[in-house]
Scaffold this motif. Sequence first.
Motif: not given
Length: 757
Positions: A425-449
């Motif tokens: 069940x432990x997360x690898x670095x790819x999964x954590x990077x996926x979550x962080x990059x996904x949250x970054x896209x959500x925040x940056x897209x809303x900031x641009x809007x």
Amino acid sequence: MKFGKDFKRQMVPEWVEAYMDYNGLKRILREIRLSRVPKMPQTPLRSIQNKLSMYSPFRGLDVEPKGQQSKGDVEDQVIKVSPFVGDSNRTFYRTKLLLEAEEIGGEVEVKFFRKLDEELNKVSSFYRDKVEEVLKEAAELNKQMNAFIALKIKVQNQGIKGSKSEFEMEPLRAARQGAAPAINSENGREITNPASDKPDVLKVLNHVTINNKAEGPLSAFRGIMKESKDKELSFSKEELKEVQERLKVVFTEFYQKLKLVKNYSFMNLFAFSKIMKKYEKTTSRYAARSYMKIVDKSYLGNCDEVTKLMENVEHLFVKHFYNANRREGMKPLRPRKRREMHRVTFFSGFFCGCSIALVIAIILMVRARKIMSKGPVPSYMENMFGLYSLFLYIVLHMLMYATDIYLWKRYRVNYAFIFNFKQGTELGFREVFLLSSGLAVLALASFLANINLIIDMTTQARDSASFAKIIPLLVALVFLCIAFCPFNIIFRSSRFVLLKCVFRSICAPLYEVTLQDFFLADQLTSQVQAIRSIEFYICYYSRPGFPQGQSKCHDYGVYNAFYYVLAIIPYWIRFLQCLRRLVQEGDRMHGYNAVKYLMAVIAVVIRTVYELKKGTPWMVMALVSSAMAVAYNTYWDLVVDWGLLRRNSKNFYLRDRLLVSHKSVYYIAMVINVLLRATWLQYVLEFRVNGLRKTAFSTTISCLEIIRRGMWNFFRLENEHLNNVGKFRAFRSVPLPFNYHGQDDDDDDDDEEEKDD
């Protein structure tokens, strides 16, 4: 894959030093090869002879007559392995090389077999120790199963007093005979209860209590009231179910231990076989068969206790916990490892590219439209920056954590075991990077809007401006919904483990402190600004008409009060955790650690007062308290948490054991840690950078602290891992459900009564 690499990959990280030194033996074989190379120069005549030999008839597939075959039994004349009894009455082995001293490579070959014997003796001794450990634990599990089955009979009203018990679990070797198996330490023999033996199954319940598993506030108050941590049996179905679930965990963990021990034996036996084949190939001497006979006779090759234990544990587990359904029962015993899915890598790269594109678009829009110089827009943008900085801190921390996981895996730091993550069940670095990059896209897209909606702040666009102000709140709500989502999506098990650790940390010191808890609390100490951003969210959206900024929020006394409290909460949590561990474990180091966090609390309070009230006296007090806290924290980081600055170490002012081969990395990390710790003082000294607003400068300092924490994480866990390696600690200690008491005395009395009869 070459065996050397596969051998290293299969090693239990905490047992690396207990495995056969395969690479060391290969180096000695390389020395033998070099010593046997002819020293004669290549003359023209010899060169011609070598070329002419290429034209000789091909005879590679022809079978030589018996008289011309090489003697296969000459290996008996090459080595002689003699066993001898050493310390603790254990058998060790010593090999004598039957060669003339003058033979080419003879001295190096003697060195090889001396090293080989040392490795065999080391591996056999370690394996014996581990087998004895699991056999002792097996004996304890026998008693636990006795109590469990007796409790089950009692609850289901099926006790048969005075008759023969098929559940008596003295040794677990009756697995194949229909009776409940027991884990035996009697050399693997199957032993069944004699027909004349008629023990009372339920008698064992008179000598057991339930170990209190509850670790929350109630158990803490009971401890204060000096109540017993154990509780008497209530014979309820709920109690039986609780015991059964706890025993499942115990047996699952025990089975994993057996797998590790068995794999240790198999890989070392294979390594001895491979190295002897390499010896024969290098020296053209036939000694592998003789030596492998000794290896097979040693405890490493001859002991089959672990294999039999695994078979009996499987039978017991499936029978008593899964109603003999082997397909379902083997799933928890043999959990599947998390597979690395290509879609995770794809979406990680996709979101990363989108994030970079959005950052570039925001920068270009701000500069092209000159947003920061238009009327009320700069004030609004400062508010938005304060709101969106929360996501910046979270994303940056997740990126640092992903980097740490990558480095831990590269240097074989068993972070899943250290954090007590459930296997698979432990997360690898790819999964954590996926979550962080996904949250970054959500925040940056809303900031641009948000920027697009607020550029033209006219009366006609008032509705758009109002909607733009709500966008950060919507993003925060989406983030919270994902974090608390009960459905099995977006790594639910990892999310719930995180939330559980947060709750336990907040409730400190009422819960027993685990490494997960204090490690997370340490992360929170680097997220003070993020916690204050949450307070700003509440202030910004709770007042009518939305205040203009933090300067407006500071006009409210409640906001200022929480501005103090929220800054010290992470340090106060760690202070309470240290006190809990001090009382529970009695180690003075936890008391010294508590002083460290208490100093940080005092420094944060004084610094916050100075930030709000100013004044020279407050500045001096803030500077002194902050400097003392920085010095204490820096020393603790380097010496205690990282285990560095050792005077008598073979590595100058480092540890004896280092995972990173380049020592300069540790020196650079120590210097960077000191510098980044010192940036804390800027809140008091208030340095100014031309062209950089106060909010941006404060955010930059907070980001540097998060980066420092990410670097601290790697070396902190490296030190923890090396401590486990030094103690060969690769197993989790799982609390047992039953606690036996007073049984030995009663048994002695029974024996005396039998003698009288």
